[in-house]
Design a protein around this motif. Structure first.
Motif, short mmCIF file in Angstrom:
data_model
loop_
_atom_site.label_atom_id
_atom_site.label_comp_id
_atom_site.label_asym_id
_atom_site.label_seq_id
_atom_site.Cartn_x
_atom_site.Cartn_y
_atom_site.Cartn_z
N VAL A 34 0.81 -1.21 0.00
CA VAL A 34 0.00 0.00 0.00
C VAL A 34 0.85 1.26 0.00
N THR A 35 2.14 1.14 0.28
CA THR A 35 3.03 2.30 0.21
C THR A 35 3.94 2.24 -1.01
N GLY A 36 3.73 1.26 -1.89
CA GLY A 36 4.52 1.17 -3.11
C GLY A 36 5.21 -0.17 -3.26
N PRO A 37 5.91 -0.36 -4.39
CA PRO A 37 6.60 -1.63 -4.65
C PRO A 37 7.78 -1.83 -3.70
N VAL A 38 7.98 -3.09 -3.29
CA VAL A 38 9.14 -3.46 -2.48
C VAL A 38 9.73 -4.74 -3.03
N ASP A 39 11.00 -4.97 -2.68
CA ASP A 39 11.63 -6.23 -3.05
C ASP A 39 11.05 -7.35 -2.19
N PRO A 40 10.79 -8.52 -2.76
CA PRO A 40 10.22 -9.63 -1.97
C PRO A 40 11.04 -9.98 -0.74
N SER A 41 12.34 -9.77 -0.79
CA SER A 41 13.20 -10.11 0.33
C SER A 41 12.93 -9.23 1.55
N ALA A 42 12.20 -8.14 1.36
CA ALA A 42 11.94 -7.21 2.47
C ALA A 42 10.72 -7.60 3.30
N LEU A 43 9.96 -8.61 2.88
CA LEU A 43 8.67 -8.88 3.51
C LEU A 43 8.78 -9.48 4.90
N GLY A 44 9.70 -10.43 5.10
CA GLY A 44 9.79 -11.12 6.37
C GLY A 44 8.61 -12.05 6.59
N GLY A 64 -7.18 4.10 2.26
CA GLY A 64 -6.47 5.15 2.98
C GLY A 64 -6.05 4.71 4.38
N SER A 65 -6.94 4.01 5.08
CA SER A 65 -6.61 3.53 6.42
C SER A 65 -5.53 2.45 6.38
N LEU A 66 -5.51 1.64 5.33
CA LEU A 66 -4.47 0.62 5.21
C LEU A 66 -3.10 1.25 5.03
N ARG A 67 -3.03 2.31 4.22
CA ARG A 67 -1.74 2.99 4.06
C ARG A 67 -1.31 3.62 5.38
N ARG A 68 -2.24 4.25 6.05
CA ARG A 68 -1.93 4.85 7.35
C ARG A 68 -1.51 3.78 8.36
N LEU A 111 4.54 -2.34 9.54
CA LEU A 111 4.32 -3.56 8.76
C LEU A 111 4.10 -3.22 7.29
N HIS A 112 4.61 -4.07 6.41
CA HIS A 112 4.17 -4.00 5.02
C HIS A 112 2.74 -4.52 4.96
N ILE A 113 1.89 -3.87 4.17
CA ILE A 113 0.52 -4.34 3.98
C ILE A 113 0.25 -4.40 2.48
N VAL A 114 -0.29 -5.53 2.05
CA VAL A 114 -0.69 -5.74 0.66
C VAL A 114 -2.21 -5.74 0.61
N MET A 115 -2.78 -4.93 -0.25
CA MET A 115 -4.24 -4.75 -0.31
C MET A 115 -4.87 -5.57 -1.44
N GLY A 116 -6.08 -6.04 -1.21
CA GLY A 116 -6.80 -6.85 -2.18
C GLY A 116 -7.65 -6.05 -3.15
N ALA A 117 -8.19 -6.76 -4.14
CA ALA A 117 -9.06 -6.19 -5.17
C ALA A 117 -10.04 -7.27 -5.62
N GLY A 118 -10.96 -6.91 -6.52
CA GLY A 118 -11.92 -7.90 -7.02
C GLY A 118 -13.14 -8.02 -6.12
N TRP A 119 -13.87 -9.13 -6.24
CA TRP A 119 -15.16 -9.29 -5.56
C TRP A 119 -15.19 -10.55 -4.71
N TYR A 120 -15.94 -10.46 -3.63
CA TYR A 120 -16.08 -11.53 -2.64
C TYR A 120 -17.21 -12.48 -3.07
N THR A 145 -7.73 7.16 -4.06
CA THR A 145 -6.73 7.37 -3.02
C THR A 145 -5.30 7.28 -3.53
N GLY A 146 -5.12 6.64 -4.69
CA GLY A 146 -3.77 6.36 -5.17
C GLY A 146 -3.14 5.16 -4.51
N VAL A 147 -3.83 4.54 -3.56
CA VAL A 147 -3.33 3.33 -2.90
C VAL A 147 -3.62 2.14 -3.81
#
Length: 363
Positions: free
Chosen positions: A24-34, A120-124, A131-140, A172-174
């Motif tokens: 949610v804050t931008g691209p990161v290298d996979p090795s950074a996730l932990g 917006g709350s996820l980025r905040r 923590l790194h946070i990855v956000m979803g898309a699509g339908w439930y 939001t740009g997120v």
């Protein structure tokens, strides 16, 4: 078979994020996730729409705030609308901070469209928690599909998902970094679910984004879902089938699914009751035992874990186990069953990093 990509209304250019994870804050290298929880909700609203209310959902009792006075009956299945909403930022920061305390690095937040996603709350939250946070898309699931889903084409749905990934969600740009959780739970799958699955696959091919599924089909329907994704040209190593608990006690079926090259995700661990109050009959010990057997069979590279926190009764504040049960209790249980530290590291660190990494988008 790869279907031709002639989708209208796509962004003018699709960035190539191959080899990166989109948070949610931008691209990161996979090795950074932990260490990574692959299936969680931090902000979600699972109250049913007016056309699909449960019995008693419109009663005064159901509209009471969740308190000690009604906590027990809510755990035993009484409808409580407040229980179905996670929205208090400070409360959720304290809860997810427990995973950070336990050494966690990343949370995959799979709240999709129509169930309270809050970019917006996820980025905040990412910035406040560390923590790194990855956000979803699509339908439930069909209950939460938009009323006009039947009138929209696969390409219409695809374009919505792609824009969430490329341009960001809700102005939001997120940007979403995973497609899902995509609902596919009916038996047989409904036309709307089939359309949503195909749109998810098509958007994955356009962007290179991974996909995560709510169930991903009951029983043999899983292969229907996987066949659709294959038709759309999706790399199976970009696909996560969630809520895989029953596969822990049906290892022959699990092996058939794993042979397709996808990840299977054991989630909804430590829950005192599943969404909407139905008790989970499959104990965590059986899940741990099944995972240990699959690791012994050589499948440690295709297993993922999450809690699927989605209701207040799962939070520590309300007597649940929250977001730290896996590192604090479940991983030690796996080790006691003979799962080596190397395999645990794969499950918590290496596999999520691979599952969340974008592939090269289709030309």
């Amino acid at each position: 078979m790869n279907l031709p990509l002639t989708i209208p209304d796509l962004p003018p250019s699709i960035p190539d994020l191959a080899g990166q994870v989109l948070t949610v804050t931008g691209p990161v290298d996979p090795s950074a996730l932990g260490p990574t929880l692959m299936h969680e909700h931090l902000f979600v609203d699972l109250r049913r729409p007016a056309h699909a209310l449960r019995p008693g959902e419109d009663s005064p009792q159901a509209r009471e705030p969740l308190t000690l006075a009604n906590l027990a009956r809510t755990r035993h299945g009484a409808v409580n609308a407040d229980n179905d909403v996670l929205a208090d930022f400070d409360e959720m920061l304290a809860e997810v901070g427990e995973f950070r305390r336990a050494g966690g690095g990343t949370v995959v937040e799979v709240t999709s469209l129509g169930i309270g996603r809050d970019p917006g709350s996820l980025r905040r939250m990412s910035r406040a928690s560390g923590l790194h946070i990855v956000m979803g898309a699509g339908w439930y699931t069909p209950t939460f599909h938009p009323p006009d889903l039947g009138e929209r084409t696969v390409d219409d749905l695809t374009a919505v998902i792609v824009r969430d990934i490329v341009d960001g969600a809700d102005g939001t740009g997120v940007r979403a970094g995973i497609i899902g959780e995509v609902g596919a739970e009916s038996a047989p799958l409904t036309p709307g679910e089939l359309k949503s699955v195909r749109a998810a696959g098509r958007a994955s091919r356009v962007t290179g984004a991974p996909i995560t599924f709510h169930v991903g089909g009951v029983g043999e329907e899983k292969f229907t879902v996987l066949d659709i994704l294959d038709e759309e040209g999706v790399d199976p190593s970009n696909v996560v089938l969630g809520h895989a608990g029953t596969m822990a006690v049906d290892l022959p079926f699990a092996r058939r699914v794993l042979a397709r090259g996808v990840f299977i995700e054991f989630d909804f661990l430590a829950s005192p009751g599943s969404p909407w109050g139905h008790l989970v009959l499959l104990g965590d010990h059986k899940v741990a035992r099944g995972i240990a057997d699959l690791v012994e069979d050589g499948y440690s590279g295709q297993i993922l874990l999450g809690h699927d926190v989605c209701q207040k009764i799962q939070l520590k504040r309300y007597g649940g186990q929250g977001y730290s049960y896996i590192p604090d209790h479940f991983l030690p249980a796996l080790r006691r069953l003979g799962v080596a530290d190397e395999a645990v590291h794969k499950i918590m660190v290496d596999n999520p990093a691979r599952a969340l990494t974008f592939t090269t988008p289709a030309p």
